[in-house]
Design a protein around this motif. Structure first.
Motif, PDB file in Angstrom:
ATOM      1  N   VAL A 465      27.022  14.381 -99.248  1.00  0.00           N
ATOM      2  CA  VAL A 465      26.097  14.095 -98.179  1.00  0.00           C
ATOM      3  C   VAL A 465      25.511  12.728 -98.397  1.00  0.00           C
ATOM      4  O   VAL A 465      25.225  11.781 -97.297  1.00  0.00           O
ATOM      5  N   THR A 466      25.364  12.139 -99.561  1.00  0.00           N
ATOM      6  CA  THR A 466      24.782  10.895 -99.774  1.00  0.00           C
ATOM      7  C   THR A 466      25.953   9.797 -99.327  1.00  0.00           C
ATOM      8  O   THR A 466      25.426   8.841 -98.531  1.00  0.00           O
ATOM      9  N   GLY A 467      27.479  10.005 -99.595  1.00  0.00           N
ATOM     10  CA  GLY A 467      28.441   9.128 -99.139  1.00  0.00           C
ATOM     11  C   GLY A 467      28.178   9.225 -97.671  1.00  0.00           C
ATOM     12  O   GLY A 467      28.595   7.990 -97.104  1.00  0.00           O
ATOM     13  N   ALA A 468      28.322  10.302 -97.005  1.00  0.00           N
ATOM     14  CA  ALA A 468      28.153  10.331 -95.521  1.00  0.00           C
ATOM     15  C   ALA A 468      27.017   9.698 -94.945  1.00  0.00           C
ATOM     16  O   ALA A 468      27.098   8.940 -93.957  1.00  0.00           O
ATOM     17  N   SER A 469      25.853   9.999 -95.522  1.00  0.00           N
ATOM     18  CA  SER A 469      24.690   9.130 -95.050  1.00  0.00           C
ATOM     19  C   SER A 469      24.686   7.612 -94.964  1.00  0.00           C
ATOM     20  O   SER A 469      24.322   6.826 -94.127  1.00  0.00           O
ATOM     21  N   HIS A 470      25.416   7.168 -96.364  1.00  0.00           N
ATOM     22  CA  HIS A 470      25.535   5.829 -96.302  1.00  0.00           C
ATOM     23  C   HIS A 470      26.571   5.198 -95.482  1.00  0.00           C
ATOM     24  O   HIS A 470      26.539   4.249 -94.854  1.00  0.00           O
ATOM     25  N   LEU A 471      27.624   6.089 -95.253  1.00  0.00           N
ATOM     26  CA  LEU A 471      28.899   5.763 -94.196  1.00  0.00           C
ATOM     27  C   LEU A 471      28.281   5.422 -92.975  1.00  0.00           C
ATOM     28  O   LEU A 471      28.579   4.875 -91.910  1.00  0.00           O
ATOM     29  N   GLU A 472      27.324   6.565 -92.289  1.00  0.00           N
ATOM     30  CA  GLU A 472      26.412   6.609 -91.208  1.00  0.00           C
ATOM     31  C   GLU A 472      25.815   5.203 -91.120  1.00  0.00           C
ATOM     32  O   GLU A 472      25.781   4.364 -89.956  1.00  0.00           O
ATOM     33  N   TYR A 473      25.253   4.913 -92.002  1.00  0.00           N
ATOM     34  CA  TYR A 473      24.098   3.649 -91.956  1.00  0.00           C
ATOM     35  C   TYR A 473      25.195   2.344 -91.620  1.00  0.00           C
ATOM     36  O   TYR A 473      24.660   1.722 -90.796  1.00  0.00           O
ATOM     37  N   ILE A 474      26.078   2.192 -92.578  1.00  0.00           N
ATOM     38  CA  ILE A 474      26.917   1.074 -92.324  1.00  0.00           C
ATOM     39  C   ILE A 474      27.720   1.051 -91.178  1.00  0.00           C
ATOM     40  O   ILE A 474      27.955  -0.096 -90.427  1.00  0.00           O
ATOM     41  N   CYS A 475      28.187   2.131 -90.668  1.00  0.00           N
ATOM     42  CA  CYS A 475      28.576   2.248 -89.326  1.00  0.00           C
ATOM     43  C   CYS A 475      27.692   1.636 -88.278  1.00  0.00           C
ATOM     44  O   CYS A 475      28.107   0.943 -87.109  1.00  0.00           O
ATOM     45  N   LEU A 496      35.121  -2.351 -94.015  1.00  0.00           N
ATOM     46  CA  LEU A 496      36.295  -1.402 -94.397  1.00  0.00           C
ATOM     47  C   LEU A 496      36.468  -1.063 -95.675  1.00  0.00           C
ATOM     48  O   LEU A 496      36.740  -0.081 -95.876  1.00  0.00           O
ATOM     49  N   GLU A 497      36.438  -1.930 -96.762  1.00  0.00           N
ATOM     50  CA  GLU A 497      36.479  -1.630 -97.919  1.00  0.00           C
ATOM     51  C   GLU A 497      35.457  -0.549 -98.544  1.00  0.00           C
ATOM     52  O   GLU A 497      35.614   0.590 -99.077  1.00  0.00           O
ATOM     53  N   SER A 498      34.003  -0.785 -97.961  1.00  0.00           N
ATOM     54  CA  SER A 498      32.955   0.176 -98.382  1.00  0.00           C
ATOM     55  C   SER A 498      33.363   1.319 -97.634  1.00  0.00           C
ATOM     56  O   SER A 498      33.047   2.610 -98.223  1.00  0.00           O
ATOM     57  N   SER A 499      33.601   1.417 -96.381  1.00  0.00           N
ATOM     58  CA  SER A 499      33.866   2.752 -95.803  1.00  0.00           C
ATOM     59  C   SER A 499      35.116   3.532 -96.025  1.00  0.00           C
ATOM     60  O   SER A 499      35.187   4.764 -96.543  1.00  0.00           O
ATOM     61  N   ASN A 500      36.034   2.944 -96.583  1.00  0.00           N
ATOM     62  CA  ASN A 500      37.119   3.354 -97.556  1.00  0.00           C
ATOM     63  C   ASN A 500      36.984   4.146 -98.598  1.00  0.00           C
ATOM     64  O   ASN A 500      37.196   5.474 -99.136  1.00  0.00           O
ATOM     65  N   GLU A 501      35.992   3.387 -99.621  1.00  0.00           N
ATOM     66  CA  GLU A 501      35.474   3.937-100.678  1.00  0.00           C
ATOM     67  C   GLU A 501      34.707   5.239-100.540  1.00  0.00           C
ATOM     68  O   GLU A 501      34.939   6.218-101.174  1.00  0.00           O
TER      69      GLU A 501
END
Length: 681
Positions: A465-475, A496-501
């Motif tokens: 959930v934390t990763g998904a929230s962070h991915l949503e924020y950077i998107c 791209l690197e952050s979203s991939n990780e």
């Protein structure tokens, strides 16, 4: 010699017995003499063979001494010597082969034994005897395994060198001699038997004729013809036999006349004896019935009145004079009614009628002493004839103490029955309570499993959930910059690197969550559904350990699984999961403290037609006095910490009742506990 046998048979058997004893004696002494000679010869031969081996070993030892480096090269010289001995002396003969026992007591040269399988021979008496004597020989006498062993001691290396020879090989010539001797003996006895039969038949034929005539005379044919030919002695015998027959006939006629006279005299004598015997028997019966010194009371009753009694009866009724008893009416010494409510008078008449009908009757009766005190008697009434009159003979036995004891026993039985009823009710309540507690324990185990899985999946889901929230924020941030056309190549690359990780982290944690849920579903369904299916044992054990990972948090416990990866079992995995869950909980609660480092080993295998599962921990162990109680419901040594003592009782019931198996526990204090479960396939 033989009951009812003929002269021919006895003569033939006697001769054959003498011949057989003679042959047997010759065989016995010959066999033992030959055996002694073979023993001496074989001992000399195999001593020479052992001496050859000792000579070879000694040569190697002398060569080693010449090197002056005995300690450095001794082992290699010993190995080389063993190889040479095996190649030279250990030929391909299963019945004869040499053996060597080294200084450590291991068999280093043998067809079967070696250092690795020393447990097969360490406790054998022949092995111990060789080590004790070091020089000598002896026989091993076992069924289907008779052997002879000869050995010598090589002192420099402390080796024992010898030969093992099967007795069949050692006594091969002796056994050949025995078989040949027996065959020849049978042939000799057979030929001699034929010759003896012909001779005996010819010589004794006249005797047989005379025997036949004697049988006819014995059967009553006194006119049988006596004409026996043969040697002079037999003719004289037949003449005398004929004279004896004539004399017997004459004597028979005289005996018949005397018999008629004796019969007439006996008839008169028997009549006189019968009449006198009858009188004496009647007098004897009256005398013995009335005056024999008996401890029981005795009475005679005729036409409803007492006509006589003995002193024991007077004492029983507390009456001083016989005349006083004879003047009594039978109803005066009984209460008006018996304990069953029937009138004493009517019941007495009924018993008397039965006695007259059957001849004898036995019953219990409540009597009354002359003082009025009631007491119980056992009465036996019998019909007797005295002076050609029917009289009822009565025997009275005091059973007052017996009746009081029966009454006391009956009261105690009633009290005991009431106690049993109360115990049965208590037992039913106890069984109901126990069943409820067992079900509660099962549900508590399943609840602990669910709680553990919930804790286990909360971490990966939280990370996801934390990763998904962070991915949503950077998107959203990159989208905003993209719309304003203010995104730089470096920012795009970082995105791209952050979203991939982040995606990898999310996928990894979701996969972990999926695996935990899959294992939980499998174990939970098995624990509740109790379905029989085929499952891989090792994979299922790992799944159980994952599902109870919450129990092992902050516990330094290592699990060792010894099981074939492909081992499959067609059984009830739910029961298996409950058993393992309770055993692990038991070890965590009793074997190891919270901070202890511990090891739990799990072994599973198929042995014959059974599945064997061994669970072992290396913790505190169980006290010897508690081993016999561990399966009892509610037995626990940790009640102060909340344990109710149902875990091992559930395990025992699951193994013995649900899986029709057996469970065994071995434990030693401070060395751990082992549970061995055997389940039939």
């Amino acid at each position: 010699m033989i009951k009812n046998s003929s002269l021919k048979s006895e003569l033939l058997i006697s001769i054959l017995l003498v011949i057989t004893l003679g042959i047997g004696t010759i065989f016995y002494f010959s066999y033992n003499y030959l055996k002694k000679e073979i023993d001496i010869s074989q001992e000399r031969i195999y001593n020479e063979k052992i001496d050859n081996i000792l000579y070879l070993v000694n040569q190697k030892y002398q060569t080693l001494l010449k090197t002056q480096m005995e300690k450095s090269y001794e082992e290699s010289f010993k190995k080389g010597t063993l190889n040479i001995i095996k190649n030279v002396f250990d030929k391909d003969n299963k019945e004869i082969f040499p053996f060597i026992i080294n200084e450590k007591g291991f068999v280093v040269l043998h067809r079967t034994y070696n250092e690795q399988n020393s447990h097969l021979y360490k406790d054998k008496p022949e092995y111990k005897k060789i080590l004790q004597e070091k020089n000598g020989n002896f026989e091993i006498l076992k069924k289907n395994n008779e052997r002879w062993i000869i050995f010598k001691h090589f002192e420099p290396w402390d080796w024992i060198i010898g030969y093992r020879i099967d007795k069949e090989v050692k006594y091969e010539e002796l056994y050949r001699f025995r078989d040949m001797f027996l065959i020849i003996s049978v042939i000799i006895v057979f030929v001699i038997s034929l010759i003896i039969i012909l001779i005996v038949r010819e010589v004794l034929e006249p005797v047989d004729m005379l025997s036949d005539v004697s049988k006819k005379i014995a059967a009553g044919d006194l006119d049988a013809k006596i004409d026996v030919s043969g040697v002079k002695e037999l003719k004289i015998l037949s003449t005398n036999f004929e004279k004896m027959r004539d004399k017997i006939v004459e004597d028979i006629h005289q005996l018949q006349e005397q018999e008629e006279k004796i019969k007439a005299f006996n008839s008169k004598l028997q009549e006189d004896v019968r009449h006198r015997t009858k009188e004496l028997e009647e007098e004897k019966k009256v005398f013995e019935t009335l005056f024999n010194d008996s401890s029981d009371g005795i009475s005679l009753l005729k036409y409803g009145k007492f006509i006589d009694c003995n002193l024991a009866l007077l004492k029983l009724l507390e009456i001083s004079e016989k005349e006083e008893f004879l003047n009594l009416d039978p109803e005066e010494i009984s209460p008006e009614a018996q304990p069953n409510g029937i009138s004493s008078s009517n019941l007495a008449n009924e018993y008397i009628n039965k006695c007259l009908e059957k001849g004898s009757i036995r019953f219990e009766w409540l009597h009354k002493k002359i003082s009025g005190k009631e007491f119980w008697c056992e009465i036996v009434l019998t019909n007797v004839i005295i002076n050609e009159e029917l009289v009822i003979h009565g025997v009275w036995r005091d059973i007052q103490d017996k009746k009081l004891l029966e009454l006391e026993l009956e009261n105690k039985n009633l009290d005991l029955q009431e106690s049993n009823d109360e115990l049965e009710a208590s037992m039913e309540n106890l069984i109901i309570t126990q069943n409820k507690l067992v079900e509660s324990e099962k549900l508590a185990g399943l609840g602990s499993l669910v709680s553990g899985v919930a804790n286990e999946i909360s971490a990966p889901i939280g990370i996801g959930v934390t990763g998904a929230s962070h991915l949503e924020y950077i998107c959203e941030e990159i989208s905003s910059k993209y719309e304003n056309s203010s995104i730089s190549p470096d920012e795009w690359k970082n995105y791209l690197e952050s979203s991939n990780e982040l995606v990898k982290v999310i996928v990894t944690n979701l996969n972990k969550t999926e695996k935990i849920i899959k294992n939980f579903k499998q174990v939970a369904v098995d624990q509740t559904g109790e379905l029989k299916r085929i499952f891989k044992v090792k994979e299922y054990i790992r799944g159980i350990l994952i599902s109870i990972d919450s129990l092992l948090n902050n516990r330094n416990i290592e699990f060792k699984i010894e099981c074939d990866d492909m081992l499959e079992l067609n059984s009830f995995p739910g029961f298996f999961a409950q058993i393992l869950n309770h055993l692990i909980s038991n070890s965590l609660e009793h074997a190891y403290k919270d901070n202890d480092k511990g090891v739990i080993s799990l072994r599973a295998k198929i042995e014959g037609k059974s599945f064997i599962f061994e669970y072992r921990d290396y913790g505190k162990g169980i006290l010897e006095e508690n081993l016999s109680k561990i399966y009892e419901p509610f037995f626990t040594t940790n009640r102060k910490n909340g344990s109710i003592g149902l875990g091992l009782n559930i395990v025992y019931n699951l193994v013995t009742i649900n899986l029709s198996g057996e469970i065994n526990c071995e434990s030693e204090e401070n060395k751990g506990t082992t549970f061995t479960i055997k389940i039939p396939l």
